[in-house]
Write a protein that holds these residues in place. Structure first.
Motif, PDB file in Angstrom:
ATOM      1  N   ARG A 127       7.778 -12.934  33.051  1.00 48.32           N
ATOM      2  CA  ARG A 127       8.904 -13.098  33.949  1.00 48.32           C
ATOM      3  C   ARG A 127       8.605 -14.213  34.945  1.00 48.32           C
ATOM      4  O   ARG A 127       7.449 -14.530  35.211  1.00 48.32           O
ATOM      5  CB  ARG A 127       9.186 -11.775  34.682  1.00 48.32           C
ATOM      6  N   GLN A 134       7.002  -6.861  41.102  1.00 49.38           N
ATOM      7  CA  GLN A 134       6.300  -6.840  39.827  1.00 49.38           C
ATOM      8  C   GLN A 134       5.725  -5.447  39.584  1.00 49.38           C
ATOM      9  O   GLN A 134       5.313  -4.775  40.545  1.00 49.38           O
ATOM     10  CB  GLN A 134       5.168  -7.873  39.836  1.00 49.38           C
ATOM     11  N   GLY A 138      12.083 -10.223  38.444  1.00 46.47           N
ATOM     12  CA  GLY A 138      12.043 -11.541  37.829  1.00 46.47           C
ATOM     13  C   GLY A 138      12.818 -11.565  36.537  1.00 46.47           C
ATOM     14  O   GLY A 138      13.071 -10.528  35.913  1.00 46.47           O
ATOM     15  N   SER A 139      13.203 -12.754  36.127  1.00 45.85           N
ATOM     16  CA  SER A 139      13.977 -12.941  34.900  1.00 45.85           C
ATOM     17  C   SER A 139      13.038 -13.152  33.717  1.00 45.85           C
ATOM     18  O   SER A 139      12.060 -13.906  33.816  1.00 45.85           O
ATOM     19  CB  SER A 139      14.905 -14.147  35.040  1.00 45.85           C
ATOM     20  N   VAL A 140      13.348 -12.505  32.612  1.00 50.14           N
ATOM     21  CA  VAL A 140      12.532 -12.649  31.410  1.00 50.14           C
ATOM     22  C   VAL A 140      12.612 -14.095  30.916  1.00 50.14           C
ATOM     23  O   VAL A 140      13.707 -14.632  30.706  1.00 50.14           O
ATOM     24  CB  VAL A 140      13.007 -11.691  30.308  1.00 50.14           C
ATOM     25  N   ALA A 149      17.138 -17.455  34.306  1.00 48.12           N
ATOM     26  CA  ALA A 149      15.852 -17.365  33.617  1.00 48.12           C
ATOM     27  C   ALA A 149      15.303 -18.739  33.266  1.00 48.12           C
ATOM     28  O   ALA A 149      16.048 -19.643  32.868  1.00 48.12           O
ATOM     29  CB  ALA A 149      15.999 -16.535  32.344  1.00 48.12           C
TER      30      ALA A 149
END
Length: 389
Positions: A127, A134, A138-140, A149
């Motif tokens: 991510r 975490q 977050g974006s993959v 992303a």
């Protein structure tokens, strides 16, 4: 907890004999990813952060003790993509050079000053753009349905640039990503392949270690139906033939490393991935594992370390975790009790013995082979074994 007779028989059935060799053994250095957690999931918390205040890659004195006294030849050094490639730049080939210099100093100390090997560990769970919660925020990377992303191409560009900067250091190992999870395995494969392609295009011959989906858990490698790692990760193509598999394996009830009790038999749980490695003629590192200081954990930690030593598919390991910023907090295996870390000199809350004193010294350190590889390119084939020079 002692291994069952059936587990012992399974372990024995997997032993290939005297050819099994551990070439690399050591500890994960975790503190470079610190300082970004937000109780309110506020994006941007702790970025870029103050080096030496909110985060730090290693303690040189800790590395000295581990390398000189305990004779380890491997350190896995965590960092954050969002610090190396700030959000204002985006993921890719443009780095924050001040941050990179701090990171390079740590890697150079391990590899050039101490003569050990170092794994570069982007601790991002595949991510990018929000490490505030975490491992889930977050974006993959590569998710084309998410306009925020980073792309697969950007991930490749990042690794191409990082590889170009360490290509001349044969003691640097490229760990492509820490614990990808909850993403299509086809996308994970595409991201990993883009990184491998970029690394080799940069002229870097270095050893690469590639993770799996589902937190890279060895126990789950052959599970998950069509998404199982065993259906995908062997499809990676490395023209240099120098890629190994990156496996994590904790011993508690849910394989998270969060609990004090060790209840999961490593021989039984690693049988599937070991057979898969053998089928595809692949080698592996277990770069995260750990346990508390209970009698059951001592038995199982000895079990997983012996299992790796006895099965030729495993060529290296790093225990989780040391690092200068843990203080009395524990990186795993204590139900959030403050028993300290594997960092030399660390103490539990109240000044009592730490996991370094109760787990590393009496258990893990005794399993560091007397002879390891101390020179030459890190390789899936290993190198000359010798005592620490």
């Amino acid at each position: 907890m002692r291994f069952s007779a059936s587990s012992a028989a399974l372990c024995a059935a997997l032993l290939p004999g005297a050819s099994a060799t551990i070439y690399y053994a050591g500890v994960a250095q975790s503190s470079g990813e610190f300082g970004v957690w937000s109780a309110t999931s506020t994006k941007g918390t702790g970025l870029p952060g103050r080096f030496g205040v909110e985060y730090q890659f290693i303690s040189t004195s800790g590395v000295d003790v581990m390398t000189d006294q305990h004779k380890v030849n491997l350190h896995r050094v965590a960092f954050l993509l969002e610090r190396m490639c700030p959000l204002s730049y985006g993921l890719g080939a443009k780095f924050n050079e001040t941050h990179f210099d701090h990171f390079k100093q740590a890697i150079d100390y391990i590899t050039k000053t101490k003569g050990a090997y170092a794994i570069l560990d982007p601790h991002n769970y595949m991510r990018y753009n929000d490490p505030s919660s975490q491992p889930f925020s977050g974006s993959v990377i590569g998710n084309t349905s998410d306009p925020t992303a980073a792309t697969t191409a950007q991930f490749g560009a990042f690794w191409g640039e990082l590889a170009s900067r360490f290509a001349s250091n044969e003691k640097v190992i490229f760990g492509l990503m820490n614990e990808p999870h909850d993403m299509p395995s086809a996308l994970l494969l595409a991201n990993l392949q883009a990184a491998i392609d970029a690394i080799r295009a940069a002229g870097a011959p270095n050893l690469i270690i590639a993770p799996g989906n589902a937190w890279s858990g060895g126990h789950y490698w052959t599970k998950g139906g069509a998404e199982a790692n065993s259906n995908w990760i062997h499809k990676l193509v490395d023209p240099a033939g120098n890629t190994a598999i990156d496996i994590h394996e904790y011993l508690d009830e849910d394989f998270s490393g969060g609990h004090t009790a060790c209840t999961q038999d490593p021989a039984a749980n690693l049988a599937g991935v070991t057979a898969w490695l053998r089928e595809h003629k692949l080698k592996a590192f277990i770069t995260e594992f750990g346990g508390s200081n209970t009698t059951a954990c001592t038995t199982m930690l000895n079990g997983i370390l012996d299992y790796m030593a006895q099965n030729e598919e495993y060529i290296g390991w790093t225990a989780w975790a040391a690092g200068p910023f843990w203080g009395p907090n524990s990186p795993c295996c204590t139900d959030q009790k403050q028993f300290g870390s594997l960092e030399p000199g660390s103490k539990a809350a109240g000044g009592g013995p730490s996991l370094y004193d109760t787990v590393w010294v009496p258990v893990m350190q005794k399993k560091v082979p007397a002879k390891l590889q101390w020179g030459g390119l890190a390789s899936v084939k290993g190198g000359e074994l010798r005592e620490k020079p």
